[in-house]
Design a protein around this motif. Structure first.
Motif, short mmCIF file in Angstrom:
data_model
loop_
_atom_site.label_atom_id
_atom_site.label_comp_id
_atom_site.label_asym_id
_atom_site.label_seq_id
_atom_site.Cartn_x
_atom_site.Cartn_y
_atom_site.Cartn_z
N CYS A 79 0.83 -1.20 0.00
CA CYS A 79 0.00 0.00 0.00
C CYS A 79 0.87 1.26 0.00
N ARG A 91 -9.72 12.01 -6.75
CA ARG A 91 -10.32 11.57 -5.48
C ARG A 91 -9.45 11.95 -4.30
N ARG A 92 -8.13 11.90 -4.49
CA ARG A 92 -7.23 12.30 -3.40
C ARG A 92 -7.41 13.79 -3.09
N ARG A 127 -6.13 7.69 5.56
CA ARG A 127 -7.34 7.24 4.86
C ARG A 127 -7.00 6.51 3.57
N ILE A 128 -6.01 7.02 2.86
CA ILE A 128 -5.60 6.35 1.62
C ILE A 128 -5.00 4.98 1.93
N LEU A 130 -5.83 3.03 4.42
CA LEU A 130 -6.94 2.12 4.73
C LEU A 130 -7.61 1.62 3.45
N SER A 131 -7.93 2.52 2.55
CA SER A 131 -8.58 2.08 1.31
C SER A 131 -7.58 1.32 0.43
N ARG A 133 -5.29 -0.75 1.43
CA ARG A 133 -5.22 -2.15 1.90
C ARG A 133 -6.31 -2.98 1.22
N THR A 134 -7.49 -2.40 1.09
CA THR A 134 -8.59 -3.10 0.42
C THR A 134 -8.26 -3.30 -1.06
N ASN A 135 -7.74 -2.26 -1.70
CA ASN A 135 -7.38 -2.36 -3.12
C ASN A 135 -6.29 -3.40 -3.35
N ARG A 138 -7.79 -6.88 -3.02
CA ARG A 138 -8.58 -7.19 -4.22
C ARG A 138 -7.65 -7.56 -5.39
#
Length: 185
Positions: A79, A91-92, A127-128, A130-131, A133-135, A138
């Protein structure tokens, strides 16, 4: 939903790439398979390259990657390595504006401009992350489905195919994918 690592590569790749169109794995073949199987093939390719880089010595990346004198969980390392890709993302910029407004509303924004910018950037980075980690998760799932990476979880008590119980991910690039990636260097 099933966990793709429990099924053979043949079962996973067969629907996406017909057997007669498959060729020996090289960089173009990796890109072709990623394009056929991944929602975001370029991002998945970047993740694959980073995992290959982190696993160059041992064949596996994780559960921790050494960064200087620190040991960072592999997902966090991936990440962090991908954060620069999001620098110019609209988005950032929207997240930055949102964070600044939230801090103003809470009266938590320092009056010093530099300190305020550091605080905002720190929160945006959190915040980036955290998101991200999901990306990353996936993308790794797509790489597993494509047959380029194997994943298991290591940690408390025993290694296991499923996460939980304080286990950390370990990613192993398949030998075929590793050879194809190294052939281009």
């Amino acid at each position: 939903m099933f966990q793709p690592d429990f099924f053979s590569l043949e079962e996973q790749v067969a629907p996406a790439v017909p057997k007669e169109r498959r060729r020996p794995l090289d960089l173009p073949a990796i890109l072709e398979r990623l394009t056929a199987m991944c929602e975001r093939p370029r991002y998945s390719f970047m993740v694959l390259n980073l995992i290959a880089q982190a696993s160059a010595k041992t064949g596996s990346a994780g559960p921790y990657v050494r960064e200087g004198d620190q040991h960072i969980p592999v997902r966090d390392w991936l990440c962090e390595a991908l954060v620069p890709v999001a620098q110019r993302d609209p988005r950032r910029l929207a997240i930055t504006d949102k964070v600044r407004e939230e801090l103003k509303a809470k009266h938590a924004l320092p009056t010093d401009r530099e300190a305020a910018d550091r605080l905002v950037q720190s929160e945006v980075r959190r915040r980036i992350r955290l998101s991200g980690r999901t990306n990353v998760s996936r993308a790794v799932s797509e790489l597993v489905r494509a047959g380029f990476v194997r994943r298991h979880y290591q940690g408390y008590r025993v290694d296991h195919q499923n996460r939980g119980a304080q286990r950390q991910a370990v990613y192993t690039v398949t030998e075929e994918a590793m050879q194809a990636l190294h052939a281009t260097r």
